[in-house]
Design an enzyme around this catalytic site. Structure first.
Site, short mmCIF file in Angstrom:
data_model
loop_
_atom_site.label_atom_id
_atom_site.label_comp_id
_atom_site.label_asym_id
_atom_site.label_seq_id
_atom_site.Cartn_x
_atom_site.Cartn_y
_atom_site.Cartn_z
N TYR A 168 -20.46 111.05 1.97
CA TYR A 168 -20.90 109.73 2.49
C TYR A 168 -20.59 109.47 3.61
O TYR A 168 -19.11 109.16 4.13
CB TYR A 168 -20.37 108.58 1.43
CG TYR A 168 -20.84 107.30 1.68
CD1 TYR A 168 -21.65 106.77 2.67
CD2 TYR A 168 -20.37 106.28 0.85
CE1 TYR A 168 -22.11 105.45 2.78
CE2 TYR A 168 -20.91 105.00 0.80
CZ TYR A 168 -21.46 104.57 1.97
OH TYR A 168 -21.91 103.24 2.12
N LYS A 196 -25.02 111.53 2.47
CA LYS A 196 -25.55 110.34 2.51
C LYS A 196 -25.32 109.83 4.12
O LYS A 196 -24.17 109.22 4.47
CB LYS A 196 -24.86 109.26 1.63
CG LYS A 196 -25.20 107.77 1.59
CD LYS A 196 -24.53 106.96 0.86
CE LYS A 196 -24.92 105.44 0.74
NZ LYS A 196 -24.05 104.69 0.04
#
Length: 307
Positions: A136, A164
């Site tokens: 992320y 992400k």
């Protein structure tokens, strides 16, 4: 274990009752609506999931419950947002024990690691587990950027498979593709630039407003991937005022209010967050209710075959 890192992956909210306990009945109501709408994975314990105020026992209960209810239809992914490497390794171990099929990982919390420390943190966790990992990358909110140079060093970890992409730099999709080809799957992590990233070649969308509007979210993804951009653009233009709720510090309260308005959630949050009141609540309600009143008619996106 393998995950096809493509499609719409809701970062689902955690539901609480009036006693500030996990509300599994309401959580399941939302979960089933996500599955019926055609999402491709479920992410637990992210920012929207109020990870920082969940106990270890609650995380375990959420994973086990979700795995049971999903019943293999889509992968269940647990977010790791720990401060200490040893705690991240332990949570990865527990996630596998609980039945999760993948991990989403933030850089270390509460300490701004440098290049070497960030890479070693991810490597240590990746080397401790067989679970597939999506990194992320959100320097805007979490102050550490996972740079292209870091990703170059992380290619040795085969189970680090996806990112992400939440840097809010659209060109990062192209940079990643130019440097790594298809080595990393790229999933947009910012609702307000999701269609743009999908058009530029992102593989999927880790979505927020999907929690309240899963059909519209999956429809946009499907239409873009099918090359039906005009139809996707029309839905996306309607969606943008709602998607902007995802990029505010109170995104949890805003999105939970949206879930409540469409009947698949409640406003309940865990302190120190507080539910909205007064003019702020009225302003957000106006955005949500305007969106609900003008919801577009969707094409039969579930019948569309994506090459």
């Amino acid at each position: 274990m393998a995950i096809n890192w493509k499609g719409v992956f809701p970062a689902v909210t955690t539901k609480f009752n009036e006693k500030d306990e996990l509300d599994f009945e309401l959580f399941d109501k939302n979960l089933q609506f996500q599955l019926e709408s055609g999402v491709h994975g479920i992410i637990l314990g992210g920012t929207l999931g109020e990870s920082s105020v969940l106990s270890l026992e609650e995380k375990g209960a959420l994973v086990k419950f979700t795995v049971e209810k999903v019943a293999g239809k889509v992968p269940v992914i647990l977010n790791i947002a720990e401060g200490a490497t040893k705690d991240a390794i332990e949570l990865a171990r527990l996630a596998e024990e609980w039945g999760a099929e993948g991990l989403m990982m933030l850089p270390p919390m509460r300490y701004k690691t440098d290049h070497r420390e960030t890479v070693e943190y991810f490597k240590a966790v990746a080397n401790s587990t067989k679970l597939p990992i999506m990194i992320y990358n959100n320097p805007v909110d979490y102050k550490i950027e996972v740079t292209l140079a870091m990703f170059s060093e992380l290619v040795v970890c085969e189970n680090i498979q996806a990112v992400k992409e939440s840097t809010r730099d659209l060109t990062n999709v192209t940079r990643m593709r130019n440097l790594f080809g298809d080595r990393y799957s790229i999933l947009c992590g910012v609702d307000t630039i999701a269609m743009e990233q999908l058009v530029m070649g992102a593989d999927g969308w880790v979505a927020g407003l999907v929690c309240a509007f899963p059909e519209e979210t999956v429809a946009i993804y499907t239409l873009v991937k099918a090359g039906r951009l005009a139809e996707a653009r029309s839905i996306y233009r309607w969606f943008i005022p709602l998607l902007e709720l995802d990029i505010h510090p109170k995104l949890v309260q805003y999105i939970k209010l949206a879930e409540a308005q469409v009947g698949i959630g409640s406003e309940a949050v865990r302190p120190p967050r507080l539910t909205l009141i007064g003019e702020e609540r009225e302003a957000i309600l106006n955005i949500i209710n305007t969106g609900i009143a003008t919801r577009p008619t969707l094409p039969d996106y579930k019948s569309i075959v994506i090459d």
